[in-house]
Scaffold this motif. Structure first.
Motif, PDB file in Angstrom:
ATOM      1  N   LYS A  16     -55.426 -48.409 -86.873  1.00 60.03           N
ATOM      2  CA  LYS A  16     -55.257 -47.921 -85.502  1.00 60.03           C
ATOM      3  C   LYS A  16     -55.206 -49.077 -84.509  1.00 60.03           C
ATOM      4  O   LYS A  16     -54.562 -48.974 -83.464  1.00 60.03           O
ATOM      5  CB  LYS A  16     -56.413 -46.987 -85.135  1.00 60.03           C
ATOM      6  N   HIS A  17     -55.888 -50.173 -84.852  1.00 58.47           N
ATOM      7  CA  HIS A  17     -56.034 -51.251 -83.870  1.00 58.47           C
ATOM      8  C   HIS A  17     -55.625 -52.612 -84.434  1.00 58.47           C
ATOM      9  O   HIS A  17     -56.127 -53.646 -84.023  1.00 58.47           O
ATOM     10  CB  HIS A  17     -57.473 -51.285 -83.350  1.00 58.47           C
ATOM     11  N   ALA A 218     -63.424 -52.883 -80.828  1.00 60.73           N
ATOM     12  CA  ALA A 218     -61.999 -53.027 -81.128  1.00 60.73           C
ATOM     13  C   ALA A 218     -61.143 -51.956 -80.456  1.00 60.73           C
ATOM     14  O   ALA A 218     -60.090 -52.251 -79.884  1.00 60.73           O
ATOM     15  CB  ALA A 218     -61.770 -53.009 -82.638  1.00 60.73           C
ATOM     16  N   ALA A 219     -61.571 -50.709 -80.522  1.00 63.65           N
ATOM     17  CA  ALA A 219     -60.772 -49.619 -79.951  1.00 63.65           C
ATOM     18  C   ALA A 219     -60.657 -49.765 -78.437  1.00 63.65           C
ATOM     19  O   ALA A 219     -59.570 -49.628 -77.859  1.00 63.65           O
ATOM     20  CB  ALA A 219     -61.386 -48.272 -80.314  1.00 63.65           C
ATOM     21  N   PHE A 224     -57.594 -51.509 -73.601  1.00 65.93           N
ATOM     22  CA  PHE A 224     -57.635 -52.337 -72.395  1.00 65.93           C
ATOM     23  C   PHE A 224     -56.460 -53.320 -72.375  1.00 65.93           C
ATOM     24  O   PHE A 224     -55.836 -53.550 -71.335  1.00 65.93           O
ATOM     25  CB  PHE A 224     -58.972 -53.071 -72.321  1.00 65.93           C
ATOM     26  N   GLY A 225     -56.144 -53.882 -73.543  1.00 62.60           N
ATOM     27  CA  GLY A 225     -54.997 -54.784 -73.630  1.00 62.60           C
ATOM     28  C   GLY A 225     -53.703 -54.088 -73.225  1.00 62.60           C
ATOM     29  O   GLY A 225     -52.857 -54.669 -72.531  1.00 62.60           O
ATOM     30  N   LYS A 226     -53.552 -52.837 -73.653  1.00 60.59           N
ATOM     31  CA  LYS A 226     -52.356 -52.059 -73.266  1.00 60.59           C
ATOM     32  C   LYS A 226     -52.319 -51.853 -71.754  1.00 60.59           C
ATOM     33  O   LYS A 226     -51.254 -51.902 -71.121  1.00 60.59           O
ATOM     34  CB  LYS A 226     -52.355 -50.719 -73.989  1.00 60.59           C
ATOM     35  N   GLY A 238     -52.585 -64.530 -76.220  1.00 60.54           N
ATOM     36  CA  GLY A 238     -52.742 -65.152 -77.521  1.00 60.54           C
ATOM     37  C   GLY A 238     -53.632 -64.348 -78.444  1.00 60.54           C
ATOM     38  O   GLY A 238     -54.148 -63.278 -78.092  1.00 60.54           O
ATOM     39  N   SER A 239     -53.859 -64.864 -79.633  1.00 66.26           N
ATOM     40  CA  SER A 239     -54.515 -64.101 -80.700  1.00 66.26           C
ATOM     41  C   SER A 239     -56.034 -64.104 -80.619  1.00 66.26           C
ATOM     42  O   SER A 239     -56.692 -63.632 -81.542  1.00 66.26           O
ATOM     43  CB  SER A 239     -54.074 -64.662 -82.059  1.00 66.26           C
ATOM     44  N   ARG A 240     -56.615 -64.591 -79.524  1.00 64.36           N
ATOM     45  CA  ARG A 240     -58.075 -64.631 -79.413  1.00 64.36           C
ATOM     46  C   ARG A 240     -58.668 -63.417 -78.711  1.00 64.36           C
ATOM     47  O   ARG A 240     -59.884 -63.332 -78.572  1.00 64.36           O
ATOM     48  CB  ARG A 240     -58.512 -65.875 -78.628  1.00 64.36           C
ATOM     49  N   PHE A 241     -57.862 -62.519 -78.226  1.00 58.27           N
ATOM     50  CA  PHE A 241     -58.368 -61.463 -77.358  1.00 58.27           C
ATOM     51  C   PHE A 241     -59.166 -60.409 -78.109  1.00 58.27           C
ATOM     52  O   PHE A 241     -60.214 -59.974 -77.660  1.00 58.27           O
ATOM     53  CB  PHE A 241     -57.198 -60.823 -76.612  1.00 58.27           C
ATOM     54  N   ARG A 242     -58.665 -59.982 -79.271  1.00 56.17           N
ATOM     55  CA  ARG A 242     -59.282 -58.817 -79.895  1.00 56.17           C
ATOM     56  C   ARG A 242     -59.251 -58.897 -81.409  1.00 56.17           C
ATOM     57  O   ARG A 242     -58.563 -59.726 -82.000  1.00 56.17           O
ATOM     58  CB  ARG A 242     -58.567 -57.547 -79.428  1.00 56.17           C
ATOM     59  N   ALA A 243     -59.999 -57.997 -82.007  1.00 57.17           N
ATOM     60  CA  ALA A 243     -60.016 -57.833 -83.464  1.00 57.17           C
ATOM     61  C   ALA A 243     -59.485 -56.448 -83.813  1.00 57.17           C
ATOM     62  O   ALA A 243     -59.365 -55.576 -82.950  1.00 57.17           O
ATOM     63  CB  ALA A 243     -61.439 -57.986 -83.992  1.00 57.17           C
TER      64      ALA A 243
END
Length: 460
Positions: A16-17, A218-219, A224-226, A238-243
């Motif tokens: 999902k994430h 994560a969810a 929030f990123g969206k 970049g790739s550091r924001f989330r898991a």
């Protein structure tokens, strides 16, 4: 496996994430990012006041982490903002220096782990507005760098030691969970505030997202990123924001890159294209070995030279990445003389040889001992950092992928002198690849710096 058999594709796990796009972004904003070549990072905050020293004692610890050094009490550190008055800060001069160095983008620390905000956030009093200086640092920088045509990205630390709701571990009790919810709201509000106040920025550069508490969200972080992307179309993260939901950072459970580019190459360059996984990526690099913020004593560590950093820049671009050089101004807003000299050294070289860096990609040539090669269209740039003792540069030209065609060198020019190089046959290997010898003339031999040869290949 039998000869010629293909490995069975690994079964993808439903997520999902995890990633929401397979492969690279192809939009204009990301293509612009891909062609930057060289960038500047600036770490600046109240940690620049002690500069790694306090009460006659010096810490070899990273200066921007000085609150945790053990040399200063938390209370003393948390009141340093009352002394922050960078009267020497000249934002236009910083931007001009970055321009002269050849930087095409800049990353600035809006808030490091201590939580001090370099903009007047309405969600906390621990900001530049509460200092003797008072003026919005972020706005000044965005305006000045925009004026120089340098794209701005904002660094933001998820870690915030100043917020009562922050914690690194997963909240256990109901009270802890409720407290962490206030921190999440605070973080959301501040990031929306940054995108709203500074709409010309191109992206966000996150740090401190390794905390288990943040990974456990994560969810929420995914949604929030969206929201951030909807608020700021074209936003680059970049790739550091989330898991993902399994706690995998940078690369999700299926092995795909999370968000837009790989941030794992901090102070560490890959050596092969295979190591990059085919992803967009950049490398951020300190000038001292392990200092991002201002440290008064540079004798504690190895200091990179302009040519060290130039070689790293070309290497990064030869492997389809960008390279970013960090600077740590002092508490008064001065970029130290050593860093200024290094920036000028990089810039002087880039002014002559920048074509080998900007808008290029991995070349068709194999890596050679003399340096690195990059390519744009049918032009290949040979950046020579290890000049052969016999002043003859041997270049291996691979066979063409097209049937019955081979690559040959049509022309070769030294970028610094604009003179054509003498090229002669250097033989061929048993697989049919051609070798050429490029003779290095006396004027290039006398150069005490790396040089570039512009090579035009054609298929015959």
């Amino acid at each position: 496996l039998q000869s010629g058999a293909q490995p069975t594709p690994k079964e993808r796990i439903p997520l999902k994430h995890g990633v929401h796009r397979i492969g690279k972004r192809t939009d204009a904003a990301m293509q612009r990012w891909r062609e930057y070549g060289l960038g500047q990072f600036i770490h600046w905050g109240v940690y620049a006041i002690p500069g790694g020293q306090w009460n006659g004692k010096t810490s070899a610890y990273a200066a921007e982490w000085f609150r945790s050094s053990g040399l200063i009490s938390k209370e003393e550190y948390d009141n340093l903002y009352n002394q922050f008055n960078p009267t020497s800060f000249d934002t236009k001069q910083w931007a001009k220096q970055a321009k002269q160095m050849g930087a095409r983008y800049m990353i600035f620390t809006t808030k490091h782990h201590d939580g001090f905000c370099m903009w007047p956030s309405k969600y906390t009093n621990y900001t530049i507005a509460s200092t003797p200086y008072k003026k919005d640092i972020v706005k000044q920088l965005v305006d000045a760098y925009d004026a120089e045509g340098i794209d701005v990205y904002l660094y933001f630390s998820i870690i915030d030691w100043s917020h009562k709701g922050y914690r690194s571990g997963v909240p256990a009790s109901d009270a802890e969970k409720a407290s962490y919810e206030t921190f999440k709201d605070f973080t959301r509000n501040q990031l929306i505030e940054l995108l709203t106040k500074y709409p010309t920025i191109k992206g966000l550069w996150f740090d401190g997202s390794w905390d288990k508490a943040w990974i456990n969200e994560a969810a929420w972080v995914d949604e929030f990123g969206k929201e951030l992307r909807a608020l700021h179309p074209g936003l680059i993260i970049g790739s550091r924001f989330r898991a993902d939901e399994n706690g995998k950072r940078h690369i999700d459970t299926n092995g795909d890159l999370i968000d837009d580019y790989d941030q794992r190459f901090e102070r560490n360059l890959p050596n092969t294209l295979e190591e990059t996984g085919g992803n967009d990526w950049d490398c951020v690099m300190t000038i001292p070995e392990n200092q991002w913020g201002y440290h008064r004593d540079w004798s504690l560590t190895y200091i990179k030279t302009p040519y060290d950093l130039i070689e790293m820049t070309v290497k990064a671009n030869s492997l389809n990445g960008n390279f970013v050089v960090n600077f740590g101004p002092d508490g008064k807003g001065n970029i130290r003389k050593e860093e200024t000299d290094i920036a000028k050294g990089i810039g002087d070289w880039m002014a002559v040889n920048g074509k080998a860096v900007y808008g290029v990609h991995h070349s068709i040539l194999e890596k050679q001992d003399w340096g690195h090669s990059t390519q744009r269209g049918d032009i290949t740039y040979l950046s020579v950092f290890n000049k052969p003792m016999n002043n003859i540069l041997k270049v291996k030209v691979p066979k063409s992928k097209e049937k019955d065609m081979i690559y040959v060198i049509e022309s070769a020019t030294f970028t610094s002198s604009k003179t054509a190089a003498i090229v002669r046959d250097g033989g061929r290997d048993k697989f049919g690849s051609l070798f050429y010898d490029i003779l290095i003339p006396v004027d290039i031999q006398r150069l005490n710096e790396p040089f570039v040869i512009e090579l035009r290949l054609k298929q015959v």
